[in-house]
Design a protein around this motif. Structure first.
Motif, PDB file in Angstrom:
ATOM      1  N   PRO A   1      22.031  -7.311 -19.170  1.00 41.37           N
ATOM      2  CA  PRO A   1      21.642  -6.160 -18.354  1.00 41.37           C
ATOM      3  C   PRO A   1      20.590  -6.609 -17.341  1.00 41.37           C
ATOM      4  N   LEU A   2      20.723  -6.184 -16.087  1.00 38.59           N
ATOM      5  CA  LEU A   2      19.793  -6.639 -15.066  1.00 38.59           C
ATOM      6  C   LEU A   2      18.765  -5.564 -14.730  1.00 38.59           C
ATOM      7  N   ASP A   3      18.963  -4.800 -13.676  1.00 43.38           N
ATOM      8  CA  ASP A   3      17.970  -3.800 -13.254  1.00 43.38           C
ATOM      9  C   ASP A   3      18.085  -2.559 -14.144  1.00 43.38           C
ATOM     10  N   VAL A   4      17.306  -2.545 -15.209  1.00 41.25           N
ATOM     11  CA  VAL A   4      17.332  -1.429 -16.160  1.00 41.25           C
ATOM     12  C   VAL A   4      15.958  -0.785 -16.195  1.00 41.25           C
ATOM     13  N   ARG A   5      15.784   0.208 -15.335  1.00 38.97           N
ATOM     14  CA  ARG A   5      14.528   0.969 -15.292  1.00 38.97           C
ATOM     15  C   ARG A   5      14.762   2.335 -15.925  1.00 38.97           C
ATOM     16  N   LEU A   6      13.903   2.695 -16.846  1.00 39.41           N
ATOM     17  CA  LEU A   6      14.022   3.983 -17.524  1.00 39.41           C
ATOM     18  C   LEU A   6      13.097   5.009 -16.871  1.00 39.41           C
ATOM     19  N   ASP A   7      13.659   6.142 -16.537  1.00 36.13           N
ATOM     20  CA  ASP A   7      12.874   7.259 -16.021  1.00 36.13           C
ATOM     21  C   ASP A   7      12.323   8.022 -17.226  1.00 36.13           C
ATOM     22  N   SER A   8      11.025   7.889 -17.471  1.00 35.72           N
ATOM     23  CA  SER A   8      10.397   8.514 -18.639  1.00 35.72           C
ATOM     24  C   SER A   8       9.615   9.772 -18.277  1.00 35.72           C
ATOM     25  N   SER A   9       9.996  10.422 -17.173  1.00 35.65           N
ATOM     26  CA  SER A   9       9.245  11.612 -16.745  1.00 35.65           C
ATOM     27  C   SER A   9       9.376  12.753 -17.746  1.00 35.65           C
ATOM     28  N   ARG A  10      10.526  12.862 -18.417  1.00 40.23           N
ATOM     29  CA  ARG A  10      10.658  13.919 -19.420  1.00 40.23           C
ATOM     30  C   ARG A  10       9.662  13.696 -20.560  1.00 40.23           C
ATOM     31  N   ALA A  11       9.547  12.471 -21.030  1.00 43.57           N
ATOM     32  CA  ALA A  11       8.593  12.159 -22.095  1.00 43.57           C
ATOM     33  C   ALA A  11       7.163  12.409 -21.643  1.00 43.57           C
ATOM     34  N   ALA A  12       6.861  12.069 -20.386  1.00 41.49           N
ATOM     35  CA  ALA A  12       5.501  12.272 -19.867  1.00 41.49           C
ATOM     36  C   ALA A  12       5.120  13.751 -19.879  1.00 41.49           C
ATOM     37  N   GLY A  13       6.098  14.619 -19.637  1.00 37.09           N
ATOM     38  CA  GLY A  13       5.827  16.054 -19.659  1.00 37.09           C
ATOM     39  C   GLY A  13       5.824  16.651 -21.046  1.00 37.09           C
ATOM     40  N   LEU A  14       6.464  15.981 -21.982  1.00 35.75           N
ATOM     41  CA  LEU A  14       6.619  16.505 -23.336  1.00 35.75           C
ATOM     42  C   LEU A  14       5.530  16.039 -24.291  1.00 35.75           C
ATOM     43  N   LEU A  15       5.088  14.798 -24.143  1.00 40.76           N
ATOM     44  CA  LEU A  15       4.203  14.173 -25.112  1.00 40.76           C
ATOM     45  C   LEU A  15       2.755  14.121 -24.639  1.00 40.76           C
ATOM     46  N   ARG A  16       1.841  14.140 -25.600  1.00 40.06           N
ATOM     47  CA  ARG A  16       0.418  13.959 -25.289  1.00 40.06           C
ATOM     48  C   ARG A  16       0.095  12.479 -25.062  1.00 40.06           C
ATOM     49  N   THR A  17       0.825  11.601 -25.718  1.00 40.60           N
ATOM     50  CA  THR A  17       0.594  10.162 -25.586  1.00 40.60           C
ATOM     51  C   THR A  17       0.801   9.722 -24.146  1.00 40.60           C
ATOM     52  N   ARG A  18      -0.183   9.005 -23.600  1.00 40.66           N
ATOM     53  CA  ARG A  18      -0.043   8.471 -22.249  1.00 40.66           C
ATOM     54  C   ARG A  18       0.571   7.080 -22.333  1.00 40.66           C
ATOM     55  N   LEU A  19       1.698   6.915 -21.672  1.00 40.09           N
ATOM     56  CA  LEU A  19       2.398   5.641 -21.675  1.00 40.09           C
ATOM     57  C   LEU A  19       1.847   4.764 -20.556  1.00 40.09           C
ATOM     58  N   ARG A  20       1.061   3.786 -20.940  1.00 35.40           N
ATOM     59  CA  ARG A  20       0.383   2.956 -19.947  1.00 35.40           C
ATOM     60  C   ARG A  20       1.326   1.939 -19.314  1.00 35.40           C
ATOM     61  N   GLY A  21       1.063   1.629 -18.048  1.00 25.89           N
ATOM     62  CA  GLY A  21       1.855   0.648 -17.335  1.00 25.89           C
ATOM     63  C   GLY A  21       1.468  -0.770 -17.705  1.00 25.89           C
ATOM     64  N   VAL A  22       2.368  -1.706 -17.443  1.00 26.70           N
ATOM     65  CA  VAL A  22       2.151  -3.081 -17.865  1.00 26.70           C
ATOM     66  C   VAL A  22       0.950  -3.710 -17.165  1.00 26.70           C
ATOM     67  N   ARG A  23       0.701  -3.335 -15.939  1.00 28.08           N
ATOM     68  CA  ARG A  23      -0.438  -3.934 -15.232  1.00 28.08           C
ATOM     69  C   ARG A  23      -1.758  -3.469 -15.838  1.00 28.08           C
ATOM     70  N   GLU A  24      -1.802  -2.226 -16.295  1.00 27.85           N
ATOM     71  CA  GLU A  24      -2.995  -1.752 -17.006  1.00 27.85           C
ATOM     72  C   GLU A  24      -3.128  -2.457 -18.355  1.00 27.85           C
ATOM     73  N   LEU A  25      -2.014  -2.625 -19.043  1.00 25.39           N
ATOM     74  CA  LEU A  25      -2.043  -3.249 -20.362  1.00 25.39           C
ATOM     75  C   LEU A  25      -2.511  -4.700 -20.301  1.00 25.39           C
ATOM     76  N   LEU A  26      -2.118  -5.388 -19.227  1.00 22.10           N
ATOM     77  CA  LEU A  26      -2.424  -6.830 -19.128  1.00 22.10           C
ATOM     78  C   LEU A  26      -3.574  -7.117 -18.167  1.00 22.10           C
ATOM     79  N   ALA A  27      -4.345  -6.074 -17.834  1.00 23.25           N
ATOM     80  CA  ALA A  27      -5.512  -6.282 -16.967  1.00 23.25           C
ATOM     81  C   ALA A  27      -6.578  -7.073 -17.729  1.00 23.25           C
ATOM     82  N   HIS A  28      -7.413  -7.754 -16.987  1.00 21.82           N
ATOM     83  CA  HIS A  28      -8.487  -8.548 -17.606  1.00 21.82           C
ATOM     84  C   HIS A  28      -9.406  -7.603 -18.377  1.00 21.82           C
TER      85      HIS A  28
END
Length: 270
Positions: free
Chosen positions: A243-270
């Motif tokens: 599978p190549l370009d597989v981007r998931l649109d997680s906007s439904r989860a963002a509106g449904l859940l309290r958990t904030r799904l952090r982006g990879v750049r935030e996760l791997l920041a210094h």
């Protein structure tokens, strides 16, 4: 709440066990050959391909909820049949089921995948994940099914693959895009779904789309590693069907859940 985590010795399974114990739940976790190693978890050995054994364990534990995380790459019986066995056992006891699926069941396309897009697998693992979803939906229409992406965190296979590529021991594809998610963010999202009534498919992945090669560069920057030796390639050049370009649109989860799904750049920041 009594929660049974099937596949509790896996990377995500251990995180779900740990977060559930921390939230005050009574947790039973299953393993096949690994070690759960989470304090407070009642660890039980289980072969998910043995339907009778799965049914017997669930009947004995009588959980309020079952979280299904088991898989073995290249093993249809574990990934597909195992998911069906877990769904049957959960339905028999009336337990809430949250099944964890994967973006690997999509082929890839220029636009992001929504929650309800049908599977389009291009390899055996993706087909097994698609079959697992079909079985779970047929057995328990009220189950929540989480489609996620590359799971990050210390000890994850994805981070180790990046380090191996930086050391010249592996190759990262520059044309394979994903939306990585932190293991604790994903575990918290799964446990939110455990106590919800949400039914059906839900994309739960990070907001940043990066290639595997870009992920390797981010790991190098965070860990202070020399990126000059990073080995990259394209799927087309190697002839590997993935599978190549597989981007998931997680906007439904963002509106449904309290958990904030952090982006990879935030996760791997210094």
């Amino acid at each position: 709440m009594r929660v049974l985590v099937v596949g509790g010795s896996g990377f995500l399974g251990r995180a779900v066990c740990s977060r559930a114990v921390g939230a005050g739940s009574s947790v039973v976790g299953t393993f096949h050959s690994g070690d759960i190693a989470v304090p407070g978890v009642d660890a039980r050995r289980l072969d998910v391909t043995d339907r009778a054994a799965v049914r017997a364990l669930v009947a004995q534990v009588r959980p309020d909820a079952v979280v299904g995380t088991p898989y073995r790459y290249g093993d249809w019986a574990v990934t597909a049949d195992g998911a069906a066995n877990v769904a049957v056992a959960a339905a028999e006891t009336g337990a809430r089921l949250v099944h964890v699926s994967s973006d690997a069941l999509h082929a890839g396309r220029p636009t992001p995948y929504t929650d309800d897009d049908p599977p389009t697998p291009v390899h055996a693992y993706g087909a097994a994940k698609a079959a697992a979803e079909t079985a779970v939906r047929a057995i328990d229409p009220g189950a929540a099914m989480v489609r996620t992406s590359l799971i990050l965190g210390e000890g994850s296979k994805q981070i180790q693959l990046c380090r191996d590529a930086l050391a010249g021991r592996a190759v990262l594809f520059s044309d394979e895009l994903r939306c990585p998610v932190d293991v604790t963010d994903l575990a918290d999202a799964v446990l939110e779904l455990v106590v919800s009534s949400y039914a059906g498919l839900l994309n739960v992945a990070g907001p940043d789309a990066v290639s595997r090669a870009e992920l390797g560069l981010l790991v190098a920057e965070r860990d202070g590693l020399d990126a000059a030796g990073l080995k990259t390639a394209t799927s087309a050049a190697t002839g590997v069907v993935r599978p190549l370009d597989v981007r998931l649109d997680s906007s439904r989860a963002a509106g449904l859940l309290r958990t904030r799904l952090r982006g990879v750049r935030e996760l791997l920041a210094h």
